[in-house]
Write a protein that holds these residues in place. Structure first.
Motif, PDB file in Angstrom:
ATOM      1  N   GLY A 195     -22.308 -19.973  19.396  1.00  0.00           N
ATOM      2  CA  GLY A 195     -21.985 -19.120  18.246  1.00  0.00           C
ATOM      3  C   GLY A 195     -21.295 -19.926  17.153  1.00  0.00           C
ATOM      4  N   VAL A 196     -20.323 -20.754  17.549  1.00  0.00           N
ATOM      5  CA  VAL A 196     -19.601 -21.565  16.558  1.00  0.00           C
ATOM      6  C   VAL A 196     -20.573 -22.525  15.882  1.00  0.00           C
ATOM      7  N   ALA A 197     -21.465 -23.125  16.679  1.00  0.00           N
ATOM      8  CA  ALA A 197     -22.444 -24.070  16.104  1.00  0.00           C
ATOM      9  C   ALA A 197     -23.351 -23.359  15.101  1.00  0.00           C
ATOM     10  N   LYS A 198     -23.720 -22.120  15.395  1.00  0.00           N
ATOM     11  CA  LYS A 198     -24.577 -21.371  14.457  1.00  0.00           C
ATOM     12  C   LYS A 198     -23.816 -21.100  13.153  1.00  0.00           C
ATOM     13  N   ALA A 199     -22.542 -20.720  13.279  1.00  0.00           N
ATOM     14  CA  ALA A 199     -21.736 -20.453  12.077  1.00  0.00           C
ATOM     15  C   ALA A 199     -21.567 -21.735  11.263  1.00  0.00           C
ATOM     16  N   LEU A 200     -21.325 -22.857  11.961  1.00  0.00           N
ATOM     17  CA  LEU A 200     -21.154 -24.134  11.260  1.00  0.00           C
ATOM     18  C   LEU A 200     -22.452 -24.561  10.582  1.00  0.00           C
ATOM     19  N   GLU A 242     -22.766 -25.143   2.050  1.00  0.00           N
ATOM     20  CA  GLU A 242     -21.887 -26.077   1.331  1.00  0.00           C
ATOM     21  C   GLU A 242     -22.583 -27.396   1.005  1.00  0.00           C
ATOM     22  N   GLU A 243     -23.781 -27.583   1.542  1.00  0.00           N
ATOM     23  CA  GLU A 243     -24.510 -28.859   1.396  1.00  0.00           C
ATOM     24  C   GLU A 243     -23.639 -30.027   1.870  1.00  0.00           C
ATOM     25  N   ALA A 244     -23.041 -29.841   3.051  1.00  0.00           N
ATOM     26  CA  ALA A 244     -22.170 -30.885   3.611  1.00  0.00           C
ATOM     27  C   ALA A 244     -23.009 -32.070   4.068  1.00  0.00           C
ATOM     28  N   GLN A 245     -22.433 -33.262   3.913  1.00  0.00           N
ATOM     29  CA  GLN A 245     -23.125 -34.482   4.341  1.00  0.00           C
ATOM     30  C   GLN A 245     -22.677 -34.921   5.727  1.00  0.00           C
ATOM     31  N   LEU A 246     -21.471 -34.452   6.086  1.00  0.00           N
ATOM     32  CA  LEU A 246     -20.935 -34.840   7.392  1.00  0.00           C
ATOM     33  C   LEU A 246     -20.085 -33.684   7.919  1.00  0.00           C
ATOM     34  N   VAL A 247     -20.289 -33.349   9.202  1.00  0.00           N
ATOM     35  CA  VAL A 247     -19.431 -32.358   9.844  1.00  0.00           C
ATOM     36  C   VAL A 247     -18.642 -33.090  10.922  1.00  0.00           C
ATOM     37  N   GLY A 266     -20.229 -29.684  18.927  1.00  0.00           N
ATOM     38  CA  GLY A 266     -20.781 -30.712  18.032  1.00  0.00           C
ATOM     39  C   GLY A 266     -22.218 -31.040  18.407  1.00  0.00           C
ATOM     40  N   GLN A 267     -22.473 -31.178  19.697  1.00  0.00           N
ATOM     41  CA  GLN A 267     -23.818 -31.516  20.165  1.00  0.00           C
ATOM     42  C   GLN A 267     -24.795 -30.393  19.813  1.00  0.00           C
ATOM     43  N   MET A 268     -24.351 -29.137  19.996  1.00  0.00           N
ATOM     44  CA  MET A 268     -25.229 -28.000  19.679  1.00  0.00           C
ATOM     45  C   MET A 268     -25.504 -27.942  18.175  1.00  0.00           C
ATOM     46  N   LEU A 269     -24.484 -28.205  17.376  1.00  0.00           N
ATOM     47  CA  LEU A 269     -24.674 -28.187  15.925  1.00  0.00           C
ATOM     48  C   LEU A 269     -25.701 -29.254  15.512  1.00  0.00           C
TER      49      LEU A 269
END
Ligand code: AMP
Length: 249
Positions: A96-101, A108-113, A128-131
């Protein structure tokens, strides 16, 4: 380059956790809660990347109850720019957290999480792995060093028996290990400044994601208490016990 950092509100690492009397979960009522220690390291790394001029903006994300805003506020006091709370009052799991992230990284067009390698409450070591899988992005997990140049992150990873260096063509995901850095304490002026930094509160429906838990906890139990040891008179008695009682030699 915009960075997203995930921070989880967990039972403080100094607290001796207790199981609720109905054995459904760990007791959190009246217990000190803090930012997950590995997430403090993730925030610190993001702030250092901004100080070096590599990152332009740091957005901190937490998925959890309204009180998780305090955790976001701590990250803002360390130097992050703004926060997003994905407000939910039910339990959340790594998927769930990975889906939200994922939804926020795209928005946000993030380049790095940057995430912590593990949350110390559930010890899942999976978000992190799931994201990375959901985004189809490269990942550098258990990072003990990160260098970014020319759209490529070079990550030194702590692996069994040594260090491994990988390169990630950004955008990508990094999870922070213990030796990456020593997080700073927020100064009083920065704590004051953080009060004015914005925190956007969104619901899972706003992100178009379903964070409903997939796992059912059957029972939570304290580890068995260790039995008291005994003192033996001499080495001969010890060897005798190891051979004839424990039968290990
Ligand atoms: P886990 O996979 O649960 O061990 O967590 C690994 C990392 O994912 C944590 O260190 C956080 O950076 C991030 N994370 C996990 N749960 C949450 C949450 N509810 N809100 C924000 N970040 C989280």
């Amino acid at each position: 380059m915009k960075l997203l950092v995930a921070v989880k509100r967990v039972v403080d690492y100094n607290v001796k956790v207790r199981v609720k009397s109905d054995k459904t979960a760990v007791e959190t009522a009246g217990v000190k809660m803090s930012m997950n220690p590995f997430d403090e390291i993730a925030v610190e790394e993001a702030v250092r990347l901004k100080e070096k001029g590599v990152a332009s903006e740091i957005v901190v994300v937490s998925v959890g109850p309204a009180q998780a805003q305090e955790t976001i506020r701590t990250a803002l006091a360390m130097g992050a720019d703004r926060g997003v709370l994905v407000d939910t009052d039910h339990a959340v799991e790594p998927l769930g957290v990975a889906k939200a992230l994922k939804a926020l990284a795209l928005r946000e067009e993030a380049q790095l999480v940057i995430l912590g390698k593990q949350a110390i409450d559930d010890d899942m070591n999976a978000t992190g792995q799931m994201l990375a899988a959901l985004m189809n992005w490269p990942q550098g997990t258990y990072a003990s060093k990160i260098d970014i140049e020319g759209g490529v992150a070079t990550v030194v990873r702590e692996v069994d028996g040594g260090l491994e260096t990988v390169t990630l063509a950004l955008p990508g995901v990094v999870t922070a290990d213990l030796r990456l850095n020593e997080p700073r304490y927020a100064s009083l002026p920065n704590i004051m400044k953080a009060r004015k930094k914005p925190i956007d509160v969104v619901k899972e429906a706003d992100l178009g994601v379903d964070l409903a838990p997939r796992l059912t906890t059957i029972r939570v139990e304290e580890p068995a208490t260790r039995k008291a040891g005994i003192k033996v008179a001499d080495v001969a008695a010890l060897v005798d016990k190891l051979r004839n009682e424990a039968k290990v030699i």
